[in-house]
Design an enzyme around this catalytic site. Structure first.
Site, mmCIF file in Angstrom:
data_model
loop_
_atom_site.group_PDB
_atom_site.id
_atom_site.type_symbol
_atom_site.label_atom_id
_atom_site.label_comp_id
_atom_site.label_asym_id
_atom_site.label_seq_id
_atom_site.Cartn_x
_atom_site.Cartn_y
_atom_site.Cartn_z
ATOM 1 N N ASP A 58 -0.255 4.588 -17.732
ATOM 2 C CA ASP A 58 -1.610 5.126 -17.705
ATOM 3 C C ASP A 58 -1.560 6.566 -17.209
ATOM 4 O OD1 ASP A 58 -3.395 2.649 -18.220
ATOM 5 O OD2 ASP A 58 -2.010 1.996 -16.651
ATOM 6 N N ASP A 60 -4.038 9.438 -15.519
ATOM 7 C CA ASP A 60 -5.320 9.700 -14.873
ATOM 8 C C ASP A 60 -5.471 11.188 -14.631
ATOM 9 O OD1 ASP A 60 -6.053 7.011 -14.784
ATOM 10 O OD2 ASP A 60 -4.942 6.688 -12.933
ATOM 11 N N ASP A 229 -3.023 7.585 -1.113
ATOM 12 C CA ASP A 229 -2.492 6.825 0.005
ATOM 13 C C ASP A 229 -1.095 7.278 0.409
ATOM 14 O OD1 ASP A 229 -1.368 5.923 -2.331
ATOM 15 O OD2 ASP A 229 -2.073 3.858 -2.133
#
Length: 538
Positions: A58, A60, A229
């Site tokens: 994916d 992003d 994170d």
């Protein structure tokens, strides 16, 4: 490690990322945003994977364009989420997720959890387009569920949202004005609405453990890095000059295969306990080593997972076990003590029965699932939970009198109880828990087939999953290997041969490599037709 105020900008000549390895559709989105005057970056896990040499699943995008501005640029765009707008740009089956830069610790709508409600109970997708919402095929929850079941999505975006936090900013403002909120643990900010030039009240809310409950603030790229994170997920690829922006030493950590939290580990874990599961997932998936300072609080804080909405834990469970690295994920969860917080009944059974046949069955089942994912074959959460709950189901059955162990009612009741116990922590949708029930309910019929009734089992929707479970059980001596071979053969022969194989069966267990016992009555197992009484007076 805290992000620096100014990023280290790594020019194209000093990194290995090539546009030839980036999705053409992602490049289209990046170029169009750039040409419209906006900043446009690939961000997070896809940048990490490109640096490692792994093909990202994916891509992003992060930008300073607001979601409404993104939607104006792309006709094939839908905005999802009420609390935080996120743009999904559709190219057939590929979705490019575009997020506006967020303030420190603000969660991404794309990472928000699945609703607690079972989707079969009328759950609706959060979409602007009423037709898509009615169809229920393109919504955030549906996309999240489809991705989680078979791919490594959301590796690059942190998740600090909760299932209940789906209200819009207007609802937040109304609720804040209607009630006097306690000052402790709550901080507020105002942001200008570009369409109305009015201030919209937004809030950042924490619970008593330090977990972020709500954070509705847009920001800049310098603040957006705090939403990431781990340092390896905090890298930005700038389409303007093909450079990589690194605020946290992420490039060095990727090179060293090191997993390190941004900021103080205990604070970040308290903000969102799911980060502990994400650390375990990246350790299993990437083979990274968790930095000692990041790993140290996990043992002390793992019980905070009990305060996470069960829907989020369900989503993380699928990512851990259905991403092609389920065996390693299982090993990491046990070693870090996280399995006890995620699936306490499973951990309790394995602790009481170390290195048991059930544990070997579970590991082999996960290994088979990993092989299917690597071969790009479909996998199902139903079979996953049948594996995970095998031990708890067996424990419940074995707590009943031995003469009842093989009764269908006992087996089904054990499945229901084991599922209810697991659902106190993980929100297992009903279609999966019912599927587990059917798989175990078919085991007696597979082990003791009765004549031509056995042919009906082949038509059952759960036959293939139940058959696969039978093969696993037979592999470890928990079911008859001869019966497993018989069911394998009957699927390979013609319909006429199936009938002959079924006619040789009795209703009792038997060795199938020798002659079948004759049937009483000589009628081949067929029901004897009743003689009709003559009509009229006797």
């Amino acid at each position: 490690m805290a992000p620096t105020a100014v990023p280290r900008i790594i020019p194209r000549s000093d990194h290995t990322i090539s546009r030839s390895h980036i999705s053409p559709n992602a490049l289209r989105v990046l170029y169009k945003l750039r040409d419209a005057g906006f900043m446009a970056f690939l961000v997070g896990g896809c940048v990490r994977d490109l640096l490692i040499g792994i093909e990202p699943k994916d891509f992003d995008v992060a930008t300073d364009a607001l979601p409404e501005q993104v939607k104006k640029l792309f006709r094939n765009c839908r905005l999802v989420g009420r609390r935080f707008r996120l743009a999904h740009v559709f190219f057939g089956r590929e979705i490019i997720e575009v997020a506006t830069f967020r303030a420190a610790s603000a969660p991404s709508q794309g990472e928000e959890p699945l609703p607690d409600a079972d989707p079969e109970d009328g759950e609706a997708a959060e979409l602007d387009d009423p037709q898509l919402a009615a169809d229920g095929t393109q919504g955030r929850a549906g996309v999240s569920r489809e991705r989680a079941a078979g791919s490594d999505v959301d590796d690059d975006v942190d998740d600090t949202g909760d299932a209940e936090d789906s209200e819009g900013e207007e609802e937040v403002a109304a609720r804040v004005s209607a009630h006097s909120l306690r000052a402790e643990g709550r901080r507020f900010a105002h942001s200008a609405d570009p369409d109305t030039d009015t201030d919209v009240l937004t809030e950042r809310m924490f619970d008593e453990t330090g977990r972020i409950l709500r954070d509705n603030i847009y920001g800049t790229i310098d603040a957006d890095v705090w939403r990431r994170d781990f340092t390896c997920n905090s890298l930005y690829y700038n389409i303007a000059d093909f450079s990589v922006w690194d605020y946290c030493g992420g490039v060095e950590d990727v090179s060293a295969r090191k997993l390190k939290l941004i900021g103080d580990p205990e604070t970040r874990f308290r903000e969102d306990p799911v980060r502990m599961l994400r650390a375990a997932r990246f350790e299993a998936k990437l083979g990274f080593t968790i930095d000692p300072a990041t790993a140290e609080p996990i043992g002390r804080l793992r019980d905070l997972l009990g305060g996470v909405p069960p829907a989020r834990l369900f989503d993380e469970t699928l990512k851990l076990f259905l991403g092609g690295y389920g065996v390693r994920g299982f090993e990491v969860l046990r070693r870090r003590g996280l399995l006890a917080s995620l699936l306490p009944t499973v951990d309790a059974y394995l602790t009481v029965h170390p290195e048991s046949l059930v544990e070997k069955l579970l590991v082999q089942g996960l290994r088979n699932t990993d092989d299917r994912v690597q071969a790009d074959k479909p996998v199902t959460p139903t079979f996953l939970f049948a594996l995970l709950l095998y031990g708890p189901i067996a424990a419940i059955i074995e707590a009943t009198p031995p003469e009842r162990w093989h009764e269908l009612g006992t087996i089904l009741d054990a499945c229901d109880l084991a599922a209810r116990q697991a659902q106190t922590h993980i929100a297992i949708p009903k279609r999966f828990s019912l599927g587990v029930r059917e798989m175990f309910g078919l085991q007696p019929r597979l082990e003791h087939p009765r004549g031509r009734r056995a042919l009906r089992v082949l038509e059952h929707p759960r036959f293939r999953a139940a058959y696969d479970l039978l093969l696993l059980r037979a592999q470890f001596g928990l079911a008859s290997s001869e019966m497993a071979d018989w069911w394998t053969r009957i699927q390979e022969v013609s319909a006429e041969e199936r009938g002959r194989m079924a006619d040789t069966l009795t209703g009792h267990p038997q060795r199938l490599d020798g002659p079948a016992a004759p049937r009483s009555g000589g009628n081949g197992g067929r029901r004897r037709r009743r003689r009709r009484r003559p009509s009229g007076p006797a």
